[in-house]
Scaffold this motif. Structure first.
Motif, PDB file in Angstrom:
ATOM      1  N   ARG A 128      -5.860  -4.008  36.630  1.00  0.00           N
ATOM      2  CA  ARG A 128      -6.037  -5.407  35.440  1.00  0.00           C
ATOM      3  C   ARG A 128      -7.025  -5.455  35.661  1.00  0.00           C
ATOM      4  NH1 ARG A 128      -1.431  -7.574  39.394  1.00  0.00           N
ATOM      5  NH2 ARG A 128       0.339  -6.034  38.826  1.00  0.00           N
ATOM      6  N   ARG A 129      -8.477  -5.584  36.586  1.00  0.00           N
ATOM      7  CA  ARG A 129      -9.193  -5.601  36.294  1.00  0.00           C
ATOM      8  C   ARG A 129     -10.135  -5.576  34.964  1.00  0.00           C
ATOM      9  NH1 ARG A 129      -9.477 -10.590  38.411  1.00  0.00           N
ATOM     10  NH2 ARG A 129      -9.421 -10.668  40.213  1.00  0.00           N
ATOM     11  N   ARG A 130      -9.773  -4.088  34.593  1.00  0.00           N
ATOM     12  CA  ARG A 130     -10.495  -3.369  33.222  1.00  0.00           C
ATOM     13  C   ARG A 130     -10.030  -4.152  31.633  1.00  0.00           C
ATOM     14  NH1 ARG A 130      -9.747   1.028  37.278  1.00  0.00           N
ATOM     15  NH2 ARG A 130      -7.174   1.706  36.354  1.00  0.00           N
ATOM     16  N   MET A 131      -9.126  -4.482  32.348  1.00  0.00           N
ATOM     17  CA  MET A 131      -8.866  -4.871  31.065  1.00  0.00           C
ATOM     18  C   MET A 131      -9.603  -5.948  30.513  1.00  0.00           C
ATOM     19  SD  MET A 131      -4.542  -6.397  31.168  1.00  0.00           S
ATOM     20  CE  MET A 131      -5.055  -7.104  32.034  1.00  0.00           C
ATOM     21  N   LEU A 132     -10.790  -6.764  31.261  1.00  0.00           N
ATOM     22  CA  LEU A 132     -11.861  -7.695  30.400  1.00  0.00           C
ATOM     23  C   LEU A 132     -12.703  -6.477  30.276  1.00  0.00           C
ATOM     24  CD1 LEU A 132     -12.804 -10.905  31.095  1.00  0.00           C
ATOM     25  CD2 LEU A 132     -13.393 -10.700  33.642  1.00  0.00           C
ATOM     26  N   GLU A 133     -13.089  -5.212  31.429  1.00  0.00           N
ATOM     27  CA  GLU A 133     -13.756  -4.921  31.492  1.00  0.00           C
ATOM     28  C   GLU A 133     -14.578  -4.655  30.617  1.00  0.00           C
ATOM     29  OE1 GLU A 133     -14.333  -2.047  34.030  1.00  0.00           O
ATOM     30  OE2 GLU A 133     -14.338  -3.771  35.634  1.00  0.00           O
ATOM     31  N   GLN A 134     -13.308  -3.874  29.288  1.00  0.00           N
ATOM     32  CA  GLN A 134     -13.061  -2.976  28.405  1.00  0.00           C
ATOM     33  C   GLN A 134     -12.996  -4.473  27.334  1.00  0.00           C
ATOM     34  OE1 GLN A 134      -9.126  -1.103  27.694  1.00  0.00           O
ATOM     35  NE2 GLN A 134      -9.112  -0.340  25.494  1.00  0.00           N
ATOM     36  N   MET A 135     -12.532  -5.809  27.381  1.00  0.00           N
ATOM     37  CA  MET A 135     -12.883  -6.336  26.285  1.00  0.00           C
ATOM     38  C   MET A 135     -14.156  -7.211  25.642  1.00  0.00           C
ATOM     39  SD  MET A 135     -10.040  -9.774  26.871  1.00  0.00           S
ATOM     40  CE  MET A 135      -9.603  -9.615  28.366  1.00  0.00           C
ATOM     41  N   ILE A 136     -15.038  -6.794  27.185  1.00  0.00           N
ATOM     42  CA  ILE A 136     -16.906  -7.178  26.714  1.00  0.00           C
ATOM     43  C   ILE A 136     -17.468  -5.704  25.762  1.00  0.00           C
ATOM     44  CG2 ILE A 136     -17.922  -7.519  28.051  1.00  0.00           C
ATOM     45  CD1 ILE A 136     -17.202  -8.972  30.965  1.00  0.00           C
ATOM     46  N   THR A 137     -16.568  -4.728  26.332  1.00  0.00           N
ATOM     47  CA  THR A 137     -17.401  -3.799  26.219  1.00  0.00           C
ATOM     48  C   THR A 137     -17.149  -3.493  24.572  1.00  0.00           C
ATOM     49  OG1 THR A 137     -17.105  -2.329  27.992  1.00  0.00           O
ATOM     50  CG2 THR A 137     -17.779  -1.132  26.407  1.00  0.00           C
TER      51      THR A 137
ATOM     52  N   TYR B 252      -3.616 -12.182  28.534  1.00  0.00           N
ATOM     53  CA  TYR B 252      -4.397 -12.246  29.223  1.00  0.00           C
ATOM     54  C   TYR B 252      -5.810 -12.204  27.430  1.00  0.00           C
ATOM     55  CZ  TYR B 252      -7.748 -11.674  32.758  1.00  0.00           C
ATOM     56  OH  TYR B 252      -8.909 -11.313  33.473  1.00  0.00           O
ATOM     57  N   ARG B 253      -5.630 -11.150  27.715  1.00  0.00           N
ATOM     58  CA  ARG B 253      -6.179 -10.711  26.318  1.00  0.00           C
ATOM     59  C   ARG B 253      -6.350 -11.831  25.644  1.00  0.00           C
ATOM     60  NH1 ARG B 253      -8.619  -6.608  23.849  1.00  0.00           N
ATOM     61  NH2 ARG B 253      -7.991  -5.370  25.623  1.00  0.00           N
ATOM     62  N   SER B 254      -4.721 -12.823  24.673  1.00  0.00           N
ATOM     63  CA  SER B 254      -5.298 -13.983  23.872  1.00  0.00           C
ATOM     64  C   SER B 254      -6.009 -15.036  24.124  1.00  0.00           C
ATOM     65  CB  SER B 254      -3.628 -14.035  23.940  1.00  0.00           C
ATOM     66  OG  SER B 254      -3.085 -14.932  24.406  1.00  0.00           O
ATOM     67  N   PHE B 255      -6.103 -15.031  25.713  1.00  0.00           N
ATOM     68  CA  PHE B 255      -6.468 -15.895  26.333  1.00  0.00           C
ATOM     69  C   PHE B 255      -8.245 -16.341  26.551  1.00  0.00           C
ATOM     70  CE2 PHE B 255      -2.866 -17.613  27.670  1.00  0.00           C
ATOM     71  CZ  PHE B 255      -3.065 -19.860  27.272  1.00  0.00           C
ATOM     72  N   LEU B 256      -8.396 -14.873  27.027  1.00  0.00           N
ATOM     73  CA  LEU B 256     -10.373 -14.531  27.351  1.00  0.00           C
ATOM     74  C   LEU B 256     -10.833 -13.595  26.260  1.00  0.00           C
ATOM     75  CD1 LEU B 256      -9.753 -13.004  31.030  1.00  0.00           C
ATOM     76  CD2 LEU B 256     -10.446 -15.315  30.071  1.00  0.00           C
ATOM     77  N   GLU B 257     -10.528 -13.162  25.001  1.00  0.00           N
ATOM     78  CA  GLU B 257     -10.672 -12.897  24.089  1.00  0.00           C
ATOM     79  C   GLU B 257     -11.931 -12.952  22.956  1.00  0.00           C
ATOM     80  OE1 GLU B 257     -10.064  -9.127  21.493  1.00  0.00           O
ATOM     81  OE2 GLU B 257      -8.776  -9.492  20.905  1.00  0.00           O
ATOM     82  N   PRO B 258     -10.682 -14.666  22.473  1.00  0.00           N
ATOM     83  CA  PRO B 258     -12.076 -15.567  22.229  1.00  0.00           C
ATOM     84  C   PRO B 258     -12.996 -15.925  22.795  1.00  0.00           C
ATOM     85  CG  PRO B 258      -9.484 -15.740  21.986  1.00  0.00           C
ATOM     86  CD  PRO B 258      -9.676 -15.129  23.252  1.00  0.00           C
ATOM     87  N   VAL B 259     -13.135 -16.243  24.503  1.00  0.00           N
ATOM     88  CA  VAL B 259     -14.428 -16.574  24.778  1.00  0.00           C
ATOM     89  C   VAL B 259     -14.965 -15.923  25.079  1.00  0.00           C
ATOM     90  CG1 VAL B 259     -14.709 -17.641  27.215  1.00  0.00           C
ATOM     91  CG2 VAL B 259     -12.373 -17.906  26.308  1.00  0.00           C
ATOM     92  N   ILE B 260     -15.175 -13.991  24.896  1.00  0.00           N
ATOM     93  CA  ILE B 260     -15.898 -13.024  24.791  1.00  0.00           C
ATOM     94  C   ILE B 260     -16.466 -13.343  23.848  1.00  0.00           C
ATOM     95  CG2 ILE B 260     -15.817 -10.384  25.581  1.00  0.00           C
ATOM     96  CD1 ILE B 260     -13.983 -11.011  27.161  1.00  0.00           C
TER      97      ILE B 260
END
Length: 201
Positions: free
Chosen positions: A132-141, A189-197
């Motif tokens: 699950r942590r890789r989702m965040l890393e993927q969004m950043i990349t 998770y993506r819907s909340f954090l993707e806009p921040v990134i």
């Protein structure tokens, strides 16, 4: 604790002992939380056993004193690290109603918080083990690759807490409070954090 470092960015996820204590006290006393961000109730739920100890003027006073305390925690008042000095709690001398509540219930608050911190260690390890942590890393990349400029330096601190709602609350551009269960729902998770990134990079 989780950390992800890249070319100019640093993301961390961890729990927060002071926030756990403050939110436990909030729920235990039945304090309404109209301030921003208005963080959800804790899970498992903390019964408002202490609510009957305060009424009328004292209830309003307690709410204001708690709000002031929460504001100091959110804005990283370094004194908060040494705020708890039982049995007197001298740090809260200017907040007599909150001080009285802490004197009466600090033991239960501390035990509850320690249990949640131990629980968080297991939850965080599970997030890592299941990918699950890789989702965040993927969004950043993904965001860095789609930019037609160099990504901006980014410092993002995620505070993961046991909250009843699976969502995130934005404290400031570099800090997000979120339910520690939010990563279990990839789409949410993506819907909340993707806009921040997208905003930060």
């Amino acid at each position: 604790m989780y950390e992800f470092r890249g070319d100019g960015w640093h993301v961390s996820a961890q729990s927060h002992g002071q926030m756990l204590l403050a939110l436990y006290v909030r729920d235990l006393a039945g304090i309404e939380h109209p301030g921003l961000p208005a963080i959800a109730r804790l899970a498992p739920a903390v019964k408002p056993h202490a609510a009957a100890e305060f009424s009328g003027y004292h209830a309003a006073e307690l709410r204001q004193e708690w709000q002031d305390w929460w504001h100091r925690i959110l804005h990283h008042d370094e004194r908060e690290e040494t705020a708890f000095s039982p049995p007197g709690f001298a740090f809260f001398a200017d907040s007599p109603t909150l001080q009285r509540l802490l004197r009466a219930h600090y033991g239960s608050a501390l035990s509850w918080s320690r249990e949640r911190l131990a629980e968080y260690s297991r939850v965080s390890a599970e997030h890592h083990a299941t990918g699950r942590r890789r989702m965040l890393e993927q969004m950043i990349t993904e965001r860095a690759l789609e930019l037609e400029r160099e990504p901006r330096p980014m410092q993002l601190k995620m505070v993961e807490l046991p909250l009843a709602q699976r969502r995130a609350w934005f404290v400031d551009p570099g800090t997000v409070i979120l339910s520690q269960d939010l990563p279990r729902d990839a789409e949410l998770y993506r819907s909340f954090l993707e806009p921040v990134i997208r905003f930060m990079l």
